[in-house]
Design a protein around this motif. Structure first.
Motif, PDB file in Angstrom:
ATOM      1  N   CYS A  89       0.835  -1.208   0.000  1.00 34.85           N
ATOM      2  CA  CYS A  89       0.000   0.000   0.000  1.00 34.85           C
ATOM      3  C   CYS A  89       0.865   1.253   0.000  1.00 34.85           C
ATOM      4  CB  CYS A  89      -0.928   0.011   1.206  1.00 34.85           C
ATOM      5  SG  CYS A  89      -2.321  -1.111   1.066  1.00 34.85           S
ATOM      6  N   ARG A  90       1.944   1.208   0.759  1.00 34.69           N
ATOM      7  CA  ARG A  90       2.855   2.359   0.782  1.00 34.69           C
ATOM      8  C   ARG A  90       3.544   2.535  -0.576  1.00 34.69           C
ATOM      9  NH1 ARG A  90       4.164   1.151   6.699  1.00 34.69           N
ATOM     10  NH2 ARG A  90       2.901   2.732   7.716  1.00 34.69           N
ATOM     11  N   ALA A  91       3.870   1.438  -1.234  1.00 31.21           N
ATOM     12  CA  ALA A  91       4.485   1.520  -2.565  1.00 31.21           C
ATOM     13  C   ALA A  91       3.504   2.122  -3.567  1.00 31.21           C
ATOM     14  CB  ALA A  91       4.946   0.133  -3.023  1.00 31.21           C
ATOM     15  N   VAL A  92       2.238   1.706  -3.507  1.00 28.68           N
ATOM     16  CA  VAL A  92       1.214   2.252  -4.402  1.00 28.68           C
ATOM     17  C   VAL A  92       1.045   3.750  -4.141  1.00 28.68           C
ATOM     18  CG1 VAL A  92      -1.245   2.208  -5.002  1.00 28.68           C
ATOM     19  CG2 VAL A  92      -0.004   0.070  -4.704  1.00 28.68           C
ATOM     20  N   ARG A  93       1.030   4.143  -2.878  1.00 30.23           N
ATOM     21  CA  ARG A  93       0.875   5.553  -2.530  1.00 30.23           C
ATOM     22  C   ARG A  93       2.030   6.388  -3.096  1.00 30.23           C
ATOM     23  NH1 ARG A  93       2.202  10.077  -1.955  1.00 30.23           N
ATOM     24  NH2 ARG A  93       1.541  11.523  -0.403  1.00 30.23           N
ATOM     25  N   LYS A  94       3.258   5.855  -3.023  1.00 26.01           N
ATOM     26  CA  LYS A  94       4.424   6.581  -3.541  1.00 26.01           C
ATOM     27  C   LYS A  94       4.323   6.793  -5.048  1.00 26.01           C
ATOM     28  CE  LYS A  94       6.945   7.269   0.108  1.00 26.01           C
ATOM     29  NZ  LYS A  94       7.261   8.613   0.577  1.00 26.01           N
ATOM     30  N   VAL A  95       3.955   5.747  -5.782  1.00 30.61           N
ATOM     31  CA  VAL A  95       3.877   5.896  -7.240  1.00 30.61           C
ATOM     32  C   VAL A  95       2.712   6.799  -7.634  1.00 30.61           C
ATOM     33  CG1 VAL A  95       2.481   3.857  -7.843  1.00 30.61           C
ATOM     34  CG2 VAL A  95       4.181   4.709  -9.437  1.00 30.61           C
ATOM     35  N   VAL A  96       1.606   6.741  -6.925  1.00 31.58           N
ATOM     36  CA  VAL A  96       0.483   7.626  -7.240  1.00 31.58           C
ATOM     37  C   VAL A  96       0.866   9.080  -6.956  1.00 31.58           C
ATOM     38  CG1 VAL A  96      -1.888   8.242  -6.621  1.00 31.58           C
ATOM     39  CG2 VAL A  96      -1.285   5.855  -6.999  1.00 31.58           C
ATOM     40  N   GLY A  97       1.621   9.320  -5.892  1.00 28.44           N
ATOM     41  CA  GLY A  97       2.111  10.668  -5.624  1.00 28.44           C
ATOM     42  C   GLY A  97       2.986  11.182  -6.752  1.00 28.44           C
ATOM     43  N   GLU A  98       3.851  10.333  -7.283  1.00 29.25           N
ATOM     44  CA  GLU A  98       4.696  10.708  -8.416  1.00 29.25           C
ATOM     45  C   GLU A  98       3.846  10.971  -9.660  1.00 29.25           C
ATOM     46  OE1 GLU A  98       8.468  11.402 -10.339  1.00 29.25           O
ATOM     47  OE2 GLU A  98       7.764  11.453  -8.270  1.00 29.25           O
ATOM     48  N   ASN A 132     -11.493  -0.383  -1.619  1.00 27.54           N
ATOM     49  CA  ASN A 132     -12.566  -0.611  -0.654  1.00 27.54           C
ATOM     50  C   ASN A 132     -12.767   0.633   0.204  1.00 27.54           C
ATOM     51  OD1 ASN A 132     -14.421  -1.607   1.113  1.00 27.54           O
ATOM     52  ND2 ASN A 132     -13.157  -3.301   1.846  1.00 27.54           N
ATOM     53  N   SER A 133     -13.973   1.171   0.214  1.00 27.59           N
ATOM     54  CA  SER A 133     -14.242   2.380   0.989  1.00 27.59           C
ATOM     55  C   SER A 133     -14.484   2.097   2.470  1.00 27.59           C
ATOM     56  CB  SER A 133     -15.439   3.123   0.404  1.00 27.59           C
ATOM     57  OG  SER A 133     -16.587   2.305   0.484  1.00 27.59           O
ATOM     58  N   VAL A 134     -14.646   0.843   2.834  1.00 24.44           N
ATOM     59  CA  VAL A 134     -14.870   0.483   4.230  1.00 24.44           C
ATOM     60  C   VAL A 134     -13.554   0.020   4.833  1.00 24.44           C
ATOM     61  CG1 VAL A 134     -16.126  -1.043   5.798  1.00 24.44           C
ATOM     62  CG2 VAL A 134     -17.240  -0.216   3.729  1.00 24.44           C
ATOM     63  N   PHE A 135     -13.107   0.745   5.860  1.00 21.53           N
ATOM     64  CA  PHE A 135     -11.866   0.358   6.525  1.00 21.53           C
ATOM     65  C   PHE A 135     -12.170  -0.627   7.637  1.00 21.53           C
ATOM     66  CE2 PHE A 135      -9.982   4.019   4.534  1.00 21.53           C
ATOM     67  CZ  PHE A 135      -8.735   3.519   4.234  1.00 21.53           C
ATOM     68  N   VAL A 149      -4.780   7.358  -2.243  1.00 20.88           N
ATOM     69  CA  VAL A 149      -4.906   6.550  -3.458  1.00 20.88           C
ATOM     70  C   VAL A 149      -6.365   6.468  -3.889  1.00 20.88           C
ATOM     71  CG1 VAL A 149      -4.575   4.255  -4.458  1.00 20.88           C
ATOM     72  CG2 VAL A 149      -2.796   5.248  -3.006  1.00 20.88           C
ATOM     73  N   ARG A 150      -7.275   6.266  -2.941  1.00 19.10           N
ATOM     74  CA  ARG A 150      -8.700   6.160  -3.267  1.00 19.10           C
ATOM     75  C   ARG A 150      -9.213   7.461  -3.880  1.00 19.10           C
ATOM     76  NH1 ARG A 150     -10.760   4.827   1.387  1.00 19.10           N
ATOM     77  NH2 ARG A 150     -10.112   2.700   1.079  1.00 19.10           N
ATOM     78  N   ASP A 151      -8.767   8.607  -3.358  1.00 17.14           N
ATOM     79  CA  ASP A 151      -9.177   9.888  -3.929  1.00 17.14           C
ATOM     80  C   ASP A 151      -8.756   9.997  -5.393  1.00 17.14           C
ATOM     81  OD1 ASP A 151     -10.336  10.677  -1.564  1.00 17.14           O
ATOM     82  OD2 ASP A 151      -8.726  12.064  -0.998  1.00 17.14           O
ATOM     83  N   GLY A 156     -10.393   9.734 -11.168  1.00 18.22           N
ATOM     84  CA  GLY A 156     -10.154   9.192 -12.501  1.00 18.22           C
ATOM     85  C   GLY A 156      -8.731   9.398 -12.998  1.00 18.22           C
ATOM     86  N   LEU A 157      -7.818   9.800 -12.109  1.00 18.52           N
ATOM     87  CA  LEU A 157      -6.426   9.978 -12.519  1.00 18.52           C
ATOM     88  C   LEU A 157      -5.753   8.638 -12.756  1.00 18.52           C
ATOM     89  CD1 LEU A 157      -3.919  11.793 -12.983  1.00 18.52           C
ATOM     90  CD2 LEU A 157      -3.403  11.475 -10.563  1.00 18.52           C
ATOM     91  N   VAL A 158      -6.030   7.648 -11.889  1.00 16.63           N
ATOM     92  CA  VAL A 158      -5.380   6.339 -11.986  1.00 16.63           C
ATOM     93  C   VAL A 158      -6.409   5.221 -11.950  1.00 16.63           C
ATOM     94  CG1 VAL A 158      -3.236   7.133 -10.897  1.00 16.63           C
ATOM     95  CG2 VAL A 158      -5.016   6.100  -9.494  1.00 16.63           C
ATOM     96  N   THR A 159      -5.987   4.071 -12.456  1.00 20.06           N
ATOM     97  CA  THR A 159      -6.718   2.821 -12.284  1.00 20.06           C
ATOM     98  C   THR A 159      -5.706   1.797 -11.780  1.00 20.06           C
ATOM     99  OG1 THR A 159      -6.339   2.169 -14.577  1.00 20.06           O
ATOM    100  CG2 THR A 159      -8.419   3.274 -14.095  1.00 20.06           C
TER     101      THR A 159
END
Length: 167
Positions: A89-98, A132-135, A149-151, A156-159
């Motif tokens: 999840c942290r890796a996905v967050r980093k690439v989405v930030g980039e 998943n919107s439910v934590f 990432v969910r935002d 519609g920026l990423v899939t």
């Protein structure tokens, strides 16, 4: 000698990194195809508990425009992850930030992406948590990463797509 004035922007910092990379060995280069394929694709991965001393994970990503790499990074995470899904999840967050930064840069240049950017990850758990919107109680410690990432998914920026580890 190349003189650059950039006022401390991130573009300038990345430009300086590229120039230093190329200066170290004149035979090195960055391949840019002349084909008009501007599709942006990103791949990310994480190696859970990679460091034997600190037990911190190592994350990495690469961003391609067409078939040309334009951004990549591999770095030890700043905190210890309690699970491989958390590290992913942290890796996905980093690439989405980039990707947010790259999208803004391309938009300023008049070439923003016309479609959502595909992000490929080998962790189905990380993809499910991000979508998943439910934590659940088990994911509270990575809630901020998942919301970011969910935002970007909802905008519609990423899939997010699963890709087997061997690929």
């Amino acid at each position: 000698m190349i003189n650059l004035y950039c006022g401390g922007s991130k573009l300038c910092v990345n430009t300086l990194h590229v120039l230093r990379y190329l200066r170290n060995d004149p035979t090195l280069g960055i391949y840019l195809s002349k084909e008009p394929n501007y599709t942006i694709t990103a791949y990310c991965d994480s190696n859970w508990n990679a460091c034997p001393d600190s037990r911190k994970s190592v994350s990495g990503y690469i961003v391609l425009i067409g078939n040309c790499p334009v951004s990549w990074k591999s770095k030890k995470q700043t905190t210890v992850s309690l699970s491989s899904a958390e590290a992913e999840c942290r890796a996905v967050r980093k690439v989405v930030g980039e990707l947010v930064w790259i999208e803004r840069l391309l938009h300023e240049l008049g070439e923003g992406p016309s479609q959502p950017i595909s992000v490929f990850c080998d962790s189905q758990a990380a993809i499910h948590i991000a979508k998943n919107s439910v934590f659940h109680e088990r994911t509270k410690h990575i809630e901020v990463d998942c919301h970011f990432v969910r935002d970007k998914l909802q905008e519609g920026l990423v899939t997010l797509h699963h890709i087997p580890t061997v690929e």
